[in-house]
Design a protein around this motif. Structure first.
Motif, PDB file in Angstrom:
ATOM      1  N   ASN A 198      -7.257  25.470  35.765  1.00 14.35           N
ATOM      2  CA  ASN A 198      -6.215  26.478  35.980  1.00 14.35           C
ATOM      3  C   ASN A 198      -6.532  27.778  35.232  1.00 14.35           C
ATOM      4  OD1 ASN A 198      -3.833  27.471  37.034  1.00 14.35           O
ATOM      5  ND2 ASN A 198      -2.560  26.559  35.440  1.00 14.35           N
ATOM      6  N   ILE A 199      -7.632  28.408  35.608  1.00 17.44           N
ATOM      7  CA  ILE A 199      -8.082  29.644  34.975  1.00 17.44           C
ATOM      8  C   ILE A 199      -7.088  30.760  35.274  1.00 17.44           C
ATOM      9  CG2 ILE A 199      -9.930  31.372  34.907  1.00 17.44           C
ATOM     10  CD1 ILE A 199     -11.819  29.081  35.897  1.00 17.44           C
ATOM     11  N   ASN A 200      -6.676  31.463  34.235  1.00 15.48           N
ATOM     12  CA  ASN A 200      -5.788  32.620  34.385  1.00 15.48           C
ATOM     13  C   ASN A 200      -4.489  32.237  35.113  1.00 15.48           C
ATOM     14  OD1 ASN A 200      -5.414  35.375  33.801  1.00 15.48           O
ATOM     15  ND2 ASN A 200      -6.042  35.976  35.864  1.00 15.48           N
ATOM     16  N   HIS A 201      -4.063  30.987  34.954  1.00 12.84           N
ATOM     17  CA  HIS A 201      -2.829  30.461  35.565  1.00 12.84           C
ATOM     18  C   HIS A 201      -2.855  30.530  37.092  1.00 12.84           C
ATOM     19  CE1 HIS A 201      -1.001  30.006  31.635  1.00 12.84           C
ATOM     20  NE2 HIS A 201      -1.542  31.175  31.339  1.00 12.84           N
ATOM     21  N   ALA A 206      -3.490  14.655  39.564  1.00 14.53           N
ATOM     22  CA  ALA A 206      -4.077  15.990  39.415  1.00 14.53           C
ATOM     23  C   ALA A 206      -4.122  16.318  37.928  1.00 14.53           C
ATOM     24  CB  ALA A 206      -3.257  17.030  40.178  1.00 14.53           C
ATOM     25  N   ILE A 207      -5.300  16.281  37.367  1.00 11.39           N
ATOM     26  CA  ILE A 207      -5.490  16.593  35.948  1.00 11.39           C
ATOM     27  C   ILE A 207      -5.592  18.108  35.834  1.00 11.39           C
ATOM     28  CG2 ILE A 207      -6.986  16.276  33.940  1.00 11.39           C
ATOM     29  CD1 ILE A 207      -7.957  13.650  35.371  1.00 11.39           C
ATOM     30  N   ILE A 208      -4.704  18.706  35.060  1.00 10.01           N
ATOM     31  CA  ILE A 208      -4.615  20.160  35.004  1.00 10.01           C
ATOM     32  C   ILE A 208      -4.942  20.635  33.593  1.00 10.01           C
ATOM     33  CG2 ILE A 208      -3.100  22.150  35.344  1.00 10.01           C
ATOM     34  CD1 ILE A 208      -1.414  20.102  37.150  1.00 10.01           C
ATOM     35  N   GLU A 209      -5.924  21.515  33.503  1.00 13.52           N
ATOM     36  CA  GLU A 209      -6.335  22.085  32.218  1.00 13.52           C
ATOM     37  C   GLU A 209      -6.811  23.509  32.426  1.00 13.52           C
ATOM     38  OE1 GLU A 209      -6.239  21.249  29.053  1.00 13.52           O
ATOM     39  OE2 GLU A 209      -5.404  19.248  29.389  1.00 13.52           O
ATOM     40  N   GLU A 210      -6.700  24.324  31.386  1.00 12.48           N
ATOM     41  CA  GLU A 210      -7.217  25.690  31.413  1.00 12.48           C
ATOM     42  C   GLU A 210      -8.622  25.763  30.826  1.00 12.48           C
ATOM     43  OE1 GLU A 210      -4.415  28.432  29.647  1.00 12.48           O
ATOM     44  OE2 GLU A 210      -2.738  27.430  30.655  1.00 12.48           O
ATOM     45  N   ASP A 211      -9.001  24.741  30.078  1.00 15.50           N
ATOM     46  CA  ASP A 211     -10.290  24.718  29.381  1.00 15.50           C
ATOM     47  C   ASP A 211     -11.206  23.671  30.002  1.00 15.50           C
ATOM     48  OD1 ASP A 211     -12.072  25.255  27.023  1.00 15.50           O
ATOM     49  OD2 ASP A 211     -11.625  23.135  26.647  1.00 15.50           O
ATOM     50  N   PRO A 212     -12.430  24.066  30.394  1.00 16.55           N
ATOM     51  CA  PRO A 212     -13.349  23.107  31.022  1.00 16.55           C
ATOM     52  C   PRO A 212     -13.656  21.885  30.159  1.00 16.55           C
ATOM     53  CG  PRO A 212     -14.197  25.338  31.255  1.00 16.55           C
ATOM     54  CD  PRO A 212     -13.011  25.409  30.339  1.00 16.55           C
ATOM     55  N   PHE A 258     -11.369  13.562  32.120  1.00 13.88           N
ATOM     56  CA  PHE A 258     -12.058  12.807  33.174  1.00 13.88           C
ATOM     57  C   PHE A 258     -12.599  11.491  32.627  1.00 13.88           C
ATOM     58  CE2 PHE A 258     -13.477  15.794  36.843  1.00 13.88           C
ATOM     59  CZ  PHE A 258     -12.192  16.292  36.953  1.00 13.88           C
ATOM     60  N   LEU A 259     -13.113  11.519  31.399  1.00 12.55           N
ATOM     61  CA  LEU A 259     -13.724  10.327  30.810  1.00 12.55           C
ATOM     62  C   LEU A 259     -12.728   9.193  30.602  1.00 12.55           C
ATOM     63  CD1 LEU A 259     -16.043  12.050  28.183  1.00 12.55           C
ATOM     64  CD2 LEU A 259     -16.678  11.128  30.426  1.00 12.55           C
ATOM     65  N   HIS A 260     -11.443   9.537  30.482  1.00 13.87           N
ATOM     66  CA  HIS A 260     -10.410   8.538  30.208  1.00 13.87           C
ATOM     67  C   HIS A 260      -9.490   8.299  31.407  1.00 13.87           C
ATOM     68  CE1 HIS A 260     -11.735   8.749  26.083  1.00 13.87           C
ATOM     69  NE2 HIS A 260     -11.589  10.053  26.114  1.00 13.87           N
ATOM     70  N   PHE A 313      -8.031  14.566  46.971  1.00 11.25           N
ATOM     71  CA  PHE A 313      -6.807  14.104  46.305  1.00 11.25           C
ATOM     72  C   PHE A 313      -6.126  13.039  47.165  1.00 11.25           C
ATOM     73  CE2 PHE A 313      -2.307  14.306  45.248  1.00 11.25           C
ATOM     74  CZ  PHE A 313      -2.335  14.244  43.865  1.00 11.25           C
ATOM     75  N   THR A 314      -6.014  13.298  48.465  1.00 11.87           N
ATOM     76  CA  THR A 314      -5.399  12.333  49.387  1.00 11.87           C
ATOM     77  C   THR A 314      -6.229  11.058  49.464  1.00 11.87           C
ATOM     78  OG1 THR A 314      -4.433  14.138  50.673  1.00 11.87           O
ATOM     79  CG2 THR A 314      -4.592  11.995  51.751  1.00 11.87           C
ATOM     80  N   TRP A 315      -7.549  11.202  49.486  1.00 12.24           N
ATOM     81  CA  TRP A 315      -8.409  10.014  49.497  1.00 12.24           C
ATOM     82  C   TRP A 315      -8.131   9.147  48.273  1.00 12.24           C
ATOM     83  CZ3 TRP A 315     -13.884  12.356  50.850  1.00 12.24           C
ATOM     84  CH2 TRP A 315     -13.889  12.769  52.189  1.00 12.24           C
ATOM     85  N   GLY A 316      -7.949   9.773  47.117  1.00 11.73           N
ATOM     86  CA  GLY A 316      -7.618   9.028  45.905  1.00 11.73           C
ATOM     87  C   GLY A 316      -6.251   8.373  46.003  1.00 11.73           C
ATOM     88  N   GLN A 317      -5.308   9.081  46.589  1.00 11.42           N
ATOM     89  CA  GLN A 317      -3.940   8.586  46.723  1.00 11.42           C
ATOM     90  C   GLN A 317      -3.877   7.331  47.594  1.00 11.42           C
ATOM     91  OE1 GLN A 317      -1.281  11.683  47.982  1.00 11.42           O
ATOM     92  NE2 GLN A 317       0.416  10.308  48.263  1.00 11.42           N
ATOM     93  N   ILE A 318      -4.714   7.259  48.612  1.00 12.42           N
ATOM     94  CA  ILE A 318      -4.685   6.080  49.493  1.00 12.42           C
ATOM     95  C   ILE A 318      -5.724   5.027  49.095  1.00 12.42           C
ATOM     96  CG2 ILE A 318      -3.679   7.363  51.424  1.00 12.42           C
ATOM     97  CD1 ILE A 318      -6.458   7.400  52.743  1.00 12.42           C
ATOM     98  N   GLY A 319      -6.459   5.285  48.013  1.00  8.36           N
ATOM     99  CA  GLY A 319      -7.362   4.275  47.475  1.00  8.36           C
ATOM    100  C   GLY A 319      -8.780   4.302  47.986  1.00  8.36           C
ATOM    101  N   LEU A 320      -9.201   5.398  48.632  1.00  5.26           N
ATOM    102  CA  LEU A 320     -10.589   5.475  49.095  1.00  5.26           C
ATOM    103  C   LEU A 320     -11.566   5.730  47.950  1.00  5.26           C
ATOM    104  CD1 LEU A 320     -10.223   7.457  52.449  1.00  5.26           C
ATOM    105  CD2 LEU A 320     -10.587   5.004  52.125  1.00  5.26           C
ATOM    106  N   HIS A 321     -11.060   6.246  46.844  1.00  5.17           N
ATOM    107  CA  HIS A 321     -11.870   6.391  45.629  1.00  5.17           C
ATOM    108  C   HIS A 321     -10.950   6.334  44.422  1.00  5.17           C
ATOM    109  CE1 HIS A 321     -10.713  10.466  44.428  1.00  5.17           C
ATOM    110  NE2 HIS A 321     -10.813  10.838  45.694  1.00  5.17           N
ATOM    111  N   LYS A 322     -11.538   6.171  43.248  1.00  3.68           N
ATOM    112  CA  LYS A 322     -10.785   6.134  41.986  1.00  3.68           C
ATOM    113  C   LYS A 322     -11.337   7.186  41.024  1.00  3.68           C
ATOM    114  CE  LYS A 322      -9.524   1.347  42.461  1.00  3.68           C
ATOM    115  NZ  LYS A 322      -8.554   0.535  41.808  1.00  3.68           N
ATOM    116  N   LYS A 323     -11.771   8.302  41.577  1.00  6.56           N
ATOM    117  CA  LYS A 323     -12.409   9.360  40.795  1.00  6.56           C
ATOM    118  C   LYS A 323     -11.376  10.405  40.377  1.00  6.56           C
ATOM    119  CE  LYS A 323     -16.513   8.673  43.651  1.00  6.56           C
ATOM    120  NZ  LYS A 323     -17.427   9.282  44.624  1.00  6.56           N
ATOM    121  N   PRO A 324     -11.542  10.988  39.194  1.00  3.71           N
ATOM    122  CA  PRO A 324     -10.590  12.009  38.760  1.00  3.71           C
ATOM    123  C   PRO A 324     -10.700  13.295  39.567  1.00  3.71           C
ATOM    124  CG  PRO A 324     -12.406  11.826  37.202  1.00  3.71           C
ATOM    125  CD  PRO A 324     -12.593  10.731  38.213  1.00  3.71           C
TER     126      PRO A 324
END
Length: 188
Positions: free
Chosen positions: A134-137, A163-169, A176-178, A118-129
């Protein structure tokens, strides 16, 4: 999206919901022909997601450091098992191999892996999702912490939304695709 790293526990946790979520994620990865890249263990949620991917005809690559190869009981049925010398090499290799990161329930090691990418993404080392499944909260307290960091001006809102947050895979992988990484500039 060809390969996704999954960070998760080497135990099954206190609720059957976690194992069910791992199985659902494994099925979804195999269905979409997305290769699993994970820590290489045959036990816990790590083993459950890998076994499911393999049982559904998918591919699973494990990356495990020598120190954990015996302790975590490395998975012997993987498409590929990569053994490295250190935890740092493990994380770097996994990040190099994948197009995105999914974080399932787990302990401090799982959180450490998440925060690093997450930190690597924040500083621009990658652009990956980077997604929290969030299973069972399970991650509700962490989500509240992110909100608190934003409120207290220690995390920019645009980075909190990384941080993309979902309960369903399936919903998580669809997002992720978007995914579009936020612009990285000097501190605003």
């Amino acid at each position: 999206m060809k390969r996704v790293a999954v960070y998760c526990g080497s135990s099954l946790g206190a609720s059957e919901a976690y194992k069910i979520g791992a199985i659902q994620l494994g099925k979804e990865l195999a269905k979409r022909n997305i290769t699993l890249v994970y820590g290489g263990s045959s036990i816990g949620l790590m083993g459950a997601v890998a076994d499911t991917v393999l049982n559904e005809g998918g591919h699973a690559i494990g990356v495990i450091p020598k120190i954990l190869e015996e302790r975590e009981i490395s998975h012997k049925g993987l498409t590929e098992l990569i053994t490295v010398d250190t935890m740092h090499e493990r994380k770097a290799k996994m990040a190099e191999l994948v197009d995105g990161f999914v974080v399932m329930p787990g302990g401090t090691g799982t959180l450490e892996e998440f925060f690093e990418v997450f930190t690597w993404g924040q500083i621009g080392l990658h652009k990956k999702p980077c997604g929290l499944l969030n299973i069972n909260h399970y991650y509700d307290p962490l989500i509240r912490l992110f909100e608190h960091m934003i409120e207290q001006k220690f995390l920019q809102e645009k980075f909190g939304s990384m941080a993309i947050i979902e309960e369903d895979p399936a919903a998580l992988l669809d997002k992720f695709l978007h995914y579009e990484a936020p612009s990285i500039k000097a501190f605003e």
